[in-house]
Each structure stands twice: as structure tokens, then as C-alpha cells.
Scaffold this active site. Structure first.
Site, PDB file in Angstrom:
ATOM      1  N   ASP A  28       0.841  -1.205   0.000  1.00 61.54           N
ATOM      2  CA  ASP A  28       0.000   0.000   0.000  1.00 61.54           C
ATOM      3  C   ASP A  28       0.884   1.267   0.000  1.00 61.54           C
ATOM      4  O   ASP A  28       0.614   2.218  -0.738  1.00 61.54           O
ATOM      5  CB  ASP A  28      -0.918  -0.023   1.233  1.00 61.54           C
ATOM      6  CG  ASP A  28      -1.759   1.224   1.351  1.00 61.54           C
ATOM      7  OD1 ASP A  28      -2.754   1.341   0.612  1.00 61.54           O
ATOM      8  OD2 ASP A  28      -1.414   2.108   2.169  1.00 61.54           O
TER       9      ASP A  28
ATOM     10  N   LYS B 162       1.244   4.298  -2.974  1.00 60.54           N
ATOM     11  CA  LYS B 162       1.188   5.756  -2.746  1.00 60.54           C
ATOM     12  C   LYS B 162       2.485   6.420  -3.192  1.00 60.54           C
ATOM     13  O   LYS B 162       2.467   7.509  -3.785  1.00 60.54           O
ATOM     14  CB  LYS B 162       0.926   6.019  -1.268  1.00 60.54           C
ATOM     15  CG  LYS B 162      -0.449   5.532  -0.815  1.00 60.54           C
ATOM     16  CD  LYS B 162      -0.545   5.408   0.684  1.00 60.54           C
ATOM     17  CE  LYS B 162      -1.917   4.960   1.145  1.00 60.54           C
ATOM     18  NZ  LYS B 162      -1.963   4.546   2.543  1.00 60.54           N
TER      19      LYS B 162
HETATM   20  N1  HSE Z   1      -4.790   1.046   4.720  1.00 68.22           N
HETATM   21  C1  HSE Z   1      -4.403   2.390   4.466  1.00 68.22           C
HETATM   22  C2  HSE Z   1      -3.447   2.831   5.553  1.00 68.22           C
HETATM   23  C3  HSE Z   1      -5.619   3.274   4.424  1.00 68.22           C
HETATM   24  O1  HSE Z   1      -3.412   2.191   6.605  1.00 68.22           O
HETATM   25  O2  HSE Z   1      -2.715   3.809   5.360  1.00 68.22           O
HETATM   26  C4  HSE Z   1      -5.370   4.663   3.914  1.00 68.22           C
HETATM   27  O3  HSE Z   1      -4.824   4.685   2.631  1.00 68.22           O
END
Ligand code: HSE
Length: 358
Positions: A219, A223
Site C-alpha cells: 500500500d 502511494k
Molecule cells: N490502509 C491504508 C493505511 C488506508 O493504513 O494507510 C489509507 O490509505
């Protein structure tokens, strides 16, 4: 109706006193969709005043229609078929909050093909298919806005894309995942074990539907590659990110970090040197007193180093329902204003026009 205002070459521009509301179709009413609905309703008048027109939810597509209809009342159409939603003629902008990269991609592309603007907080979709999505949007002359996709409550997309437009960026270093930062903080400060901290992050709505995306660093990589594309004017390149997660970390690693006056952070770094662009996400020792060392719990922090502005630091919630809604609604306000602007005069999707990528 327009108020009549002096019309000279140098005079004030007309004030659009009674513009039609921006009509929103919402895909999903979970953590992000539900938060978006609540904040839009709660701050309706304030948002309309700032935006110059009302923002109204016209239709919602969800699996459990009875529960959603009870929540939103009879004025909002509740549909069970998300494709029916993106095909509705009386919708200007589709807000995608269902997540994932398969159905979400089909729906976003269908919405774009139908000439609808799109707001999404779906970093996985844009990191993996951003080139295709933005190319389709450009061909159809529609906006795809995604402030909520990176460090939710922090307006980092706007800061990098517009606020730092004058700068040559040297590096972007950030804590970009709220779940892993929450887990690491719980382990370091309270001695909580990994599994328990993860369960708590899930219970608070921070984690992805598949929490492996958080704990394996994927994740944060999603980003990072969006931020890098904006910062360095390059295409989105997920394959270039060297990724390590946090699942292997032990209490003794935390203890050693503490003895060195440091904290372990899942740090995402993008920097360019004479050898090219380097992108990594990995657990890193950060001095406890540094700005990034002070980012605890589900908060995110991003340090941008650039030639004219110098160091700028951004801090705020990295996960959460209304925290993400804040970004999604900011995007809706931008769409409400920019949709009447010819596409060539809008802020480019990734800050640099796609055709000028280095
Ligand atoms: N799962 C993501 C985090 C949610 O914990 O940052 C927000 O993008």
C-alpha cells in the site's frame, strides 16, 4: 441566474449566484463512502458556500440496498448494480470507494467513457492502472481526482502538484501507511504484539480489506509511486519500487532501535540522482526526535526536499473514514470548479502533462 456585474475588459467576472448542484454518484457506502456521505451532509452549507454551488448525492450503488436506503433516506436513489450507477444520465461525477483493481477499474473506465468526472481514493487502481485511466480520461476530457489516495487527510497531491510547482524536487520521504505506523507504535510504545496491533488497526478501519497490502509495504508503494510521478514528472512505475514489509520485525528490533535513540518506521523514499530515480519502501531506523520519528499511531508524515522551497513537511491522519472523506470532498469541490474549464487549462493529472513526461 447570473447577477449582472459591470462587463468591461478589466472588470469583475460574473458571479454564478445560483449554479445547479454538482450531482454525485457514490460507488460504495463503507468506510470511505459512508464517511463521505456523512461529512457532505453535516457540512453541506459550508461546502456549498466555499464551492459556489451545492454538492448533492444523487445515487448510491451498494450491495445491501435496504441498509443504505435507511441511512440516506428516500431522496437518494439506491441501486444494487454499480454499472447502472455509472450509466445514470443525471450524474456529473462518480466517486469510487469500493477499492480493488478489477471491478473498480471497469467502473471507472465506464464512467469516463460516459463523460463523467471521477473522484477516487483508490491508490492500488492508480498505481497499477493509472496510465490507462488517465489516458482514457484525457481522451474524454474528464477529470480524475485522487487526493484521498495518498496520506488521506494531508493535501499532499495538491501541495506537490500545485504548491511546489516552481521546484525541482530532490526527494520525497514519507510514512505513508497508517496501519503499519499504528502497529509499529503499539509494538514500540506499549509492547503489544504484532497480531493484536493489526487486529486493532482493522477494528479502527485503518487497514485495507486485504491487510497484507499494508503489512507487506505494498500500500505504501502504491502511494509512493503516485507521489514520485508527480514530484519527478515521470510515468507511474510500481515495478520500480523496492518493497519490504514489517511482518518480520521482533520486539528485540524495537528495543535495539530505542537504545540508539531511534524508532523503526516503514519509510517510503523517492529520490533522483545522476543514476536515475530510486524508489523504496522498507523498515528504517529514524532518529526519534526527527520530524518523521515523531509521527506516531495512524498518522502519516511526508518530507519533501526541493531546490527553491527547501524542506517542507506535511503531517496528518493517514487513515480513517472522515479523514479520507475530507480529501474526497476537496476533490469534489475542485471538480465543481474545474469541470467548466477547458481541459487544457486544468491542472494535469500528475502535475506534468502526460505527453511531457521525462
Ligand atoms: N490502509 C491504508 C493505511 C488506508 O493504513 O494507510 C489509507 O490509505
Amino acid at each position: 441566474m447570473f447577477q449582472a456585474i459591470t462587463n468591461t475588459n478589466h472588470g469583475p467576472v460574473p458571479f454564478h449566484a445560483e449554479q445547479a448542484p454538482l450531482r454525485v454518484g457514490l460507488l460504495g457506502l463503507g468506510t470511505v463512502g459512508g464517511g463521505t456521505y456523512r461529512v457532505l451532509v453535516r457540512n453541506q452549507a459550508l461546502i456549498a458556500a466555499r464551492c459556489g454551488r451545492a454538492i448533492t448525492i444523487t445515487a448510491i450503488a451498494v450491495r445491501n440496498t435496504a441498509r443504505a436506503q435507511a441511512m440516506v433516506g428516500s431522496e437518494v436513489r439506491v441501486l444494487s448494480d454499480p454499472f447502472a450507477l455509472v450509466n445514470q444520465p443525471d450524474i456529473d461525477v462518480v466517486v469510487e470507494t469500493i477499492g480493488g483493481t478489477t471491478l473498480a477499474k471497469e467502473l471507472v473506465l465506464q464512467a469516463i467513457a460516459n463523460g463523467k468526472h471521477v473522484v477516487t481514493a483508490n491508490k492500488a487502481l492508480l498505481a497499477e492502472h493509472g496510465a490507462e485511466v488517465f489516458a482514457a480520461a484525457q481522451a474524454c476530457g474528464v477529470i480524475v481526482a485522487y487526493e484521498g489516495a495518498v496520506a488521506v487527510a494531508i493535501p499532499i497531491v495538491k501541495a506537490l502538484r500545485e504548491g511546489l510547482a516552481a521546484n525541482r524536487v530532490e526527494s520525497v520521504s514519507g510514512i505513508l501507511n497508517g496501519t503499519t505506523n499504528f502497529i509499529l507504535t503499539e509494538m514500540q510504545d506499549k509492547g503489544v504484539d504484532f497480531d493484536k496491533a493489526l487486529r486493532e488497526a482493522q477494528a479502527r478501519g485503518f487497514a485495507e480489506a486485504d491487510p497484507h497490502l499494508d503489512v507487506q509495504g505494498i500500500d505504501a508503494a502504491h502511494k509512493l509511486c503516485l507521489l514520485a510521478a508527480i514530484a519527478f514528472g515521470t510515468p507511474i512505475s510500481l515495478a520500480q519500487v523496492d518493497v519490504q514489509g514489517i511482518a518480520h520485525l521482533q520486539p528485540r528490533d524495537m528495543e535495539e532501535a530505542k537504545q540508539q535513540g531511534c524508532r523503526i518506521k516503514l519509510l517510503a523514499v523517492a529520490k533522483r540522482d545522476t543514476h536515475g530515480l530510486h524508489l523504496s519502501v522498507r523498515p528504517t531506523l529514524v532518529p526519534a526526535q526527527d520530524w518523521l520519528g515523531c509521527v506516531s499511531g495512524s498518522m502519516n508524515g511526508i518530507l519533501v526536499r526541493s531546490d527553491a522551497a527547501g524542506d517542507t513537511f506535511y503531517y496528518g491522519a493517514g487513515a480513517g473514514s472522515e479523514q479520507t472523506a475530507s480529501a474526497v470532498i476537496a476533490d469534489l469541490v475542485d471538480v465543481a470548479r474545474a469541470m467548466h474549464c477547458p481541459p487544457q487549462f486544468r491542472v494535469p493529472y500528475l502535475g506534468t502533462p502526460i505527453q511531457s513526461f521525462s
